[in-house]
Design a protein around this motif. Sequence first.
Motif, PDB file in Angstrom:
ATOM      1  N   ARG A  28      12.166 -20.215  -5.219  1.00  0.00           N
ATOM      2  CA  ARG A  28      10.842 -20.513  -4.666  1.00  0.00           C
ATOM      3  C   ARG A  28      10.163 -19.291  -4.076  1.00  0.00           C
ATOM      4  O   ARG A  28       9.000 -19.344  -3.705  1.00  0.00           O
ATOM      5  N   ALA A  29      10.891 -18.171  -3.951  1.00  0.00           N
ATOM      6  CA  ALA A  29      10.317 -16.951  -3.374  1.00  0.00           C
ATOM      7  C   ALA A  29      10.509 -15.790  -4.351  1.00  0.00           C
ATOM      8  O   ALA A  29      11.473 -15.748  -5.117  1.00  0.00           O
ATOM      9  N   CYS A  30       9.600 -14.853  -4.308  1.00  0.00           N
ATOM     10  CA  CYS A  30       9.627 -13.691  -5.191  1.00  0.00           C
ATOM     11  C   CYS A  30      10.819 -12.795  -4.868  1.00  0.00           C
ATOM     12  O   CYS A  30      11.110 -12.524  -3.706  1.00  0.00           O
ATOM     13  N   ASN A  31      11.494 -12.309  -5.909  1.00  0.00           N
ATOM     14  CA  ASN A  31      12.624 -11.414  -5.710  1.00  0.00           C
ATOM     15  C   ASN A  31      12.336 -10.008  -6.228  1.00  0.00           C
ATOM     16  O   ASN A  31      13.242  -9.231  -6.465  1.00  0.00           O
ATOM     17  N   GLU A  32      11.075  -9.688  -6.358  1.00  0.00           N
ATOM     18  CA  GLU A  32      10.654  -8.361  -6.828  1.00  0.00           C
ATOM     19  C   GLU A  32      10.842  -7.337  -5.707  1.00  0.00           C
ATOM     20  O   GLU A  32      10.545  -7.612  -4.554  1.00  0.00           O
ATOM     21  N   LYS A  33      11.339  -6.164  -6.065  1.00  0.00           N
ATOM     22  CA  LYS A  33      11.528  -5.108  -5.073  1.00  0.00           C
ATOM     23  C   LYS A  33      10.375  -4.110  -5.156  1.00  0.00           C
ATOM     24  O   LYS A  33       9.860  -3.820  -6.231  1.00  0.00           O
ATOM     25  N   ASP A  34      10.000  -3.567  -3.986  1.00  0.00           N
ATOM     26  CA  ASP A  34       8.957  -2.551  -3.964  1.00  0.00           C
ATOM     27  C   ASP A  34       9.593  -1.175  -4.157  1.00  0.00           C
ATOM     28  O   ASP A  34      10.789  -1.050  -4.418  1.00  0.00           O
ATOM     29  N   GLU A  35       8.788  -0.140  -4.016  1.00  0.00           N
ATOM     30  CA  GLU A  35       9.289   1.228  -4.234  1.00  0.00           C
ATOM     31  C   GLU A  35      10.347   1.643  -3.220  1.00  0.00           C
ATOM     32  O   GLU A  35      11.152   2.535  -3.473  1.00  0.00           O
ATOM     33  N   LYS A  36      10.393   0.992  -2.058  1.00  0.00           N
ATOM     34  CA  LYS A  36      11.406   1.295  -1.045  1.00  0.00           C
ATOM     35  C   LYS A  36      12.669   0.454  -1.223  1.00  0.00           C
ATOM     36  O   LYS A  36      13.627   0.634  -0.488  1.00  0.00           O
ATOM     37  N   GLY A  37      12.652  -0.488  -2.163  1.00  0.00           N
ATOM     38  CA  GLY A  37      13.813  -1.327  -2.413  1.00  0.00           C
ATOM     39  C   GLY A  37      13.847  -2.599  -1.592  1.00  0.00           C
ATOM     40  O   GLY A  37      14.857  -3.298  -1.573  1.00  0.00           O
ATOM     41  N   LYS A  38      12.741  -2.925  -0.913  1.00  0.00           N
ATOM     42  CA  LYS A  38      12.680  -4.155  -0.114  1.00  0.00           C
ATOM     43  C   LYS A  38      12.131  -5.290  -0.974  1.00  0.00           C
ATOM     44  O   LYS A  38      11.240  -5.093  -1.796  1.00  0.00           O
ATOM     45  N   PHE A  39      12.663  -6.498  -0.737  1.00  0.00           N
ATOM     46  CA  PHE A  39      12.201  -7.666  -1.470  1.00  0.00           C
ATOM     47  C   PHE A  39      10.805  -8.066  -1.010  1.00  0.00           C
ATOM     48  O   PHE A  39      10.488  -8.011   0.167  1.00  0.00           O
ATOM     49  N   CYS A  40      10.013  -8.525  -1.954  1.00  0.00           N
ATOM     50  CA  CYS A  40       8.662  -8.995  -1.638  1.00  0.00           C
ATOM     51  C   CYS A  40       8.739 -10.276  -0.810  1.00  0.00           C
ATOM     52  O   CYS A  40       8.143 -10.360   0.256  1.00  0.00           O
ATOM     53  N   GLY A  41       9.456 -11.289  -1.307  1.00  0.00           N
ATOM     54  CA  GLY A  41       9.640 -12.531  -0.572  1.00  0.00           C
ATOM     55  C   GLY A  41       8.433 -13.450  -0.542  1.00  0.00           C
ATOM     56  O   GLY A  41       8.428 -14.434   0.179  1.00  0.00           O
ATOM     57  N   GLY A  42       7.403 -13.168  -1.335  1.00  0.00           N
ATOM     58  CA  GLY A  42       6.216 -14.015  -1.357  1.00  0.00           C
ATOM     59  C   GLY A  42       6.502 -15.364  -2.003  1.00  0.00           C
ATOM     60  O   GLY A  42       7.377 -15.498  -2.853  1.00  0.00           O
ATOM     61  N   HIS A  43       5.758 -16.386  -1.609  1.00  0.00           N
ATOM     62  CA  HIS A  43       5.929 -17.738  -2.128  1.00  0.00           C
ATOM     63  C   HIS A  43       5.433 -17.804  -3.568  1.00  0.00           C
ATOM     64  O   HIS A  43       4.381 -17.273  -3.897  1.00  0.00           O
TER      65      HIS A  43
END
Length: 113
Positions: A28-43
Amino acid sequence: MATGETVIPHAVQKLSKHKVKVKQAGQRACNEKDEKGKFCGGHLKRWFYTNDAIEQECGCIEKAWGKNAEVYRCENCKTLYLPNPQDLSGVNVAGDGRISVFGLTVPPKDEKK
């Protein structure tokens, strides 16, 4: 999905203007990582791309998947997700809910007059 239309997740097409992934079972939440390696976590929300003004200009999703494909989009990073074939379509994402321990169904309260 409407009218028995199916989306084949293993045939995910690379779209030039969109990042496309396949949802994991129950995700149910986004598992895409940004350039720093942190998860997006958006709904992840169901996205009706035929009503989106910006997407109507591009039109690449409608050309690739048709008018009524089931597509989800992250509210933060706008990554697109196709449904997982293991998930049932049309089921509440919160699950079936819990059955009462007591097995009772409580009637609604009467309104005060």
